[in-house]
Design a protein around this motif. Sequence first.
Motif, short mmCIF file in Angstrom:
data_model
loop_
_atom_site.label_atom_id
_atom_site.label_comp_id
_atom_site.label_asym_id
_atom_site.label_seq_id
_atom_site.Cartn_x
_atom_site.Cartn_y
_atom_site.Cartn_z
N ALA A 93 0.82 -1.23 0.00
CA ALA A 93 0.00 0.00 0.00
C ALA A 93 0.85 1.27 0.00
N PHE A 94 1.92 1.28 -0.78
CA PHE A 94 2.71 2.50 -0.89
C PHE A 94 1.96 3.52 -1.75
N ALA A 95 1.94 4.78 -1.29
CA ALA A 95 1.16 5.81 -1.99
C ALA A 95 1.62 6.03 -3.42
N PHE A 96 2.91 5.80 -3.68
CA PHE A 96 3.43 6.09 -5.02
C PHE A 96 3.60 4.82 -5.86
N ALA A 97 2.87 3.78 -5.51
CA ALA A 97 2.91 2.55 -6.31
C ALA A 97 2.47 2.80 -7.74
N PHE A 98 1.59 3.79 -7.92
CA PHE A 98 1.06 4.07 -9.25
C PHE A 98 2.16 4.47 -10.24
N LEU A 99 3.33 4.89 -9.70
CA LEU A 99 4.40 5.33 -10.60
C LEU A 99 4.84 4.22 -11.54
N LEU A 100 4.91 3.00 -11.02
CA LEU A 100 5.41 1.88 -11.82
C LEU A 100 4.39 0.75 -11.95
N ALA A 101 3.18 0.96 -11.47
CA ALA A 101 2.16 -0.09 -11.48
C ALA A 101 1.87 -0.66 -12.87
N PRO A 102 1.96 0.13 -13.95
CA PRO A 102 1.66 -0.46 -15.28
C PRO A 102 2.65 -1.52 -15.73
N ILE A 103 3.78 -1.69 -15.04
CA ILE A 103 4.71 -2.77 -15.41
C ILE A 103 4.07 -4.10 -15.01
N SER A 104 3.79 -4.93 -15.99
CA SER A 104 3.04 -6.17 -15.71
C SER A 104 3.94 -7.37 -15.47
N GLU A 105 5.17 -7.34 -15.99
CA GLU A 105 6.06 -8.48 -15.83
C GLU A 105 7.51 -8.02 -15.87
N ILE A 106 8.35 -8.62 -15.04
CA ILE A 106 9.78 -8.28 -15.00
C ILE A 106 10.56 -9.58 -15.21
N THR A 107 11.41 -9.59 -16.23
CA THR A 107 12.20 -10.78 -16.54
C THR A 107 13.68 -10.46 -16.41
N VAL A 108 14.38 -11.24 -15.58
CA VAL A 108 15.82 -11.06 -15.45
C VAL A 108 16.50 -11.80 -16.60
N ILE A 109 17.22 -11.06 -17.43
CA ILE A 109 17.90 -11.66 -18.60
C ILE A 109 19.27 -12.20 -18.19
N ASP A 110 20.04 -11.40 -17.49
CA ASP A 110 21.32 -11.85 -16.95
C ASP A 110 21.62 -10.98 -15.74
N GLU A 111 22.84 -11.05 -15.23
CA GLU A 111 23.16 -10.38 -13.96
C GLU A 111 22.86 -8.88 -13.99
N LEU A 112 23.06 -8.25 -15.16
CA LEU A 112 22.93 -6.79 -15.23
C LEU A 112 21.80 -6.34 -16.15
N THR A 113 21.05 -7.26 -16.70
CA THR A 113 20.03 -6.89 -17.69
C THR A 113 18.66 -7.44 -17.28
N LEU A 114 17.65 -6.61 -17.44
CA LEU A 114 16.28 -7.07 -17.18
C LEU A 114 15.34 -6.45 -18.19
N GLU A 115 14.21 -7.11 -18.37
CA GLU A 115 13.22 -6.69 -19.35
C GLU A 115 11.90 -6.40 -18.63
N LEU A 116 11.34 -5.24 -18.91
CA LEU A 116 10.07 -4.85 -18.31
C LEU A 116 8.99 -4.94 -19.37
N SER A 117 7.89 -5.62 -19.07
CA SER A 117 6.79 -5.76 -20.02
C SER A 117 5.58 -4.97 -19.52
N LEU A 118 4.90 -4.31 -20.46
CA LEU A 118 3.70 -3.54 -20.13
C LEU A 118 2.57 -4.01 -21.04
N ASP A 119 1.34 -3.99 -20.54
CA ASP A 119 0.21 -4.40 -21.35
C ASP A 119 -0.13 -3.36 -22.41
N GLU A 120 0.20 -2.11 -22.14
CA GLU A 120 -0.02 -1.04 -23.10
C GLU A 120 1.03 0.05 -22.86
#
Length: 505
Positions: free
Chosen positions: A115-142
């Motif tokens: 219930a953090f008040a500023f969750a809305f800042l990143l809430a549209p990120i629907s999935e986070i995939t770790v590619i390797d130690e330093l790389t990640l992929e963020l997926s959004l529905d729109e």
Amino acid sequence: MKTLRYLCLAAGLGLGTAWAQPLIIAQGTDAVTLDANDATDSPSATVISHISETLFKLEPDGSIVPWLVESYEVSEDARTWTLTLHDGITFHDGEPLDAEAVKYNIERLTDPDNAFAFAFLLAPISEITVIDELTLELSLDEPFAPLLAHFTHSSTAMQSPAAIEAAGEDFGDNPVGTGPYRFVSWDRGEGVITLEAYEDYWNEGPEITEVRFITAAESTSRMALVETGEAHVAVRVPPQDVERLDANPNITVENTSSVRTIYMYFNALREPTNDVRVRQAINYAVDKEEITEFLLGGAARVSDAPISPGVFGYTPVGEYEYNPERARELLAEAGFENGLDITMYSPSGRYLQDIQIAEAIQNQLAEVGINATIETLEWAAYLELTNRPPEENDVLFAMLGWGTVTGDADYGLYALFHTDQWVPTGSNRAFYSNEEVDSLLDRARTSTDPAEREALYAEAMQIIWDDAAWLFLHSESQLTAIRDEVEGIIVHPTERVLAYNARFR
């Protein structure tokens, strides 16, 4: 008594011009928490910005640059973001900042259970995939147009997962980030926070090895601290003191623009402020020009929109000119031809001349038959009182400020006027709700056309203005007193005083 304690404490620090001496910054209010995800106020964000860093950084000129992120790519449909971190960054506990740590931090901020008040800042990120130690992929529905700007917000800063798990609910008193300074101590009773330089900082480290933030709510006390050399920086210089301080050969008063808007919100659910005629009457009854000229010495401009110039999406949408006769007419139409009583809440020391402005408003409202009683509380208690859910919240009329610190209208409008953002899980303390405004703000988030976004925000702001959701007051400048033996202090438009580039002359 508290003021005297601050003076004695600062005097006991034995300030001088030696490099080993701590840098002292006097704020008007103490921090509330040092957990970046949980902080909602600028005094907390100022301290946090020295301890914990964001993936991207908003520069004072408004540009956004990668910070903890070395590089990034956005897919053509704007639904996939690939981030690559700098190698070799560690948290203050020695743990590495890697892709797993970033994933943990984003998921912690957006977890509804937290219930953090500023969750809305990143809430549209629907999935986070770790590619390797330093790389990640963020997926959004729109597509989510303000995502890059939101990644600069201090509430999205990276913090040590191991330290969070170890400290639990006490993490806000024991923060661990990747920043140039590490947390040392926090004396809540005295309002003193001490930080020290982090020796393994990944970038160019600070030259000053210790920074202390001290609290002095009364402006006379803050100015005395900087005039006597017992503090090096004091925020929110009263306009009437600028000439005297500037005449001091050891002090310079900096006037810095700000993205902060000052307002008084109305509770839209309770009588009598649930009546738009009452809200409009109060807007007509208050002489904003007089306040900015005589109380703020011109260090402010009268609001003509819910957000301030310099923010993407800003468009002037009007002005409630001073018109006490129109105010009386509206009150009579609302059934208050004989006036009304109301309690008005104001902080003291949080904003430039806040309590003096509240007193001026009180006097002006009396001229149209509104008998306003002022209540003030210590800052943390003030935020707690106004943050209660609707069924427990009987605050009708209260002063607050909002800095659109991402530089994007989404943060200044969605957070404060969308129905989904009612407190305590959001920041809409007015419980304002308008389906048309909600729809406009939703559409502006997903449009990738800047011109269309600006048009949607203009339409939303016009409705909010006509609804008189707030008593619209002014956007303020920052007047900051800095002793001349210090250079490199950054007074950021987001209302943070940053010391990591500072040095003693």
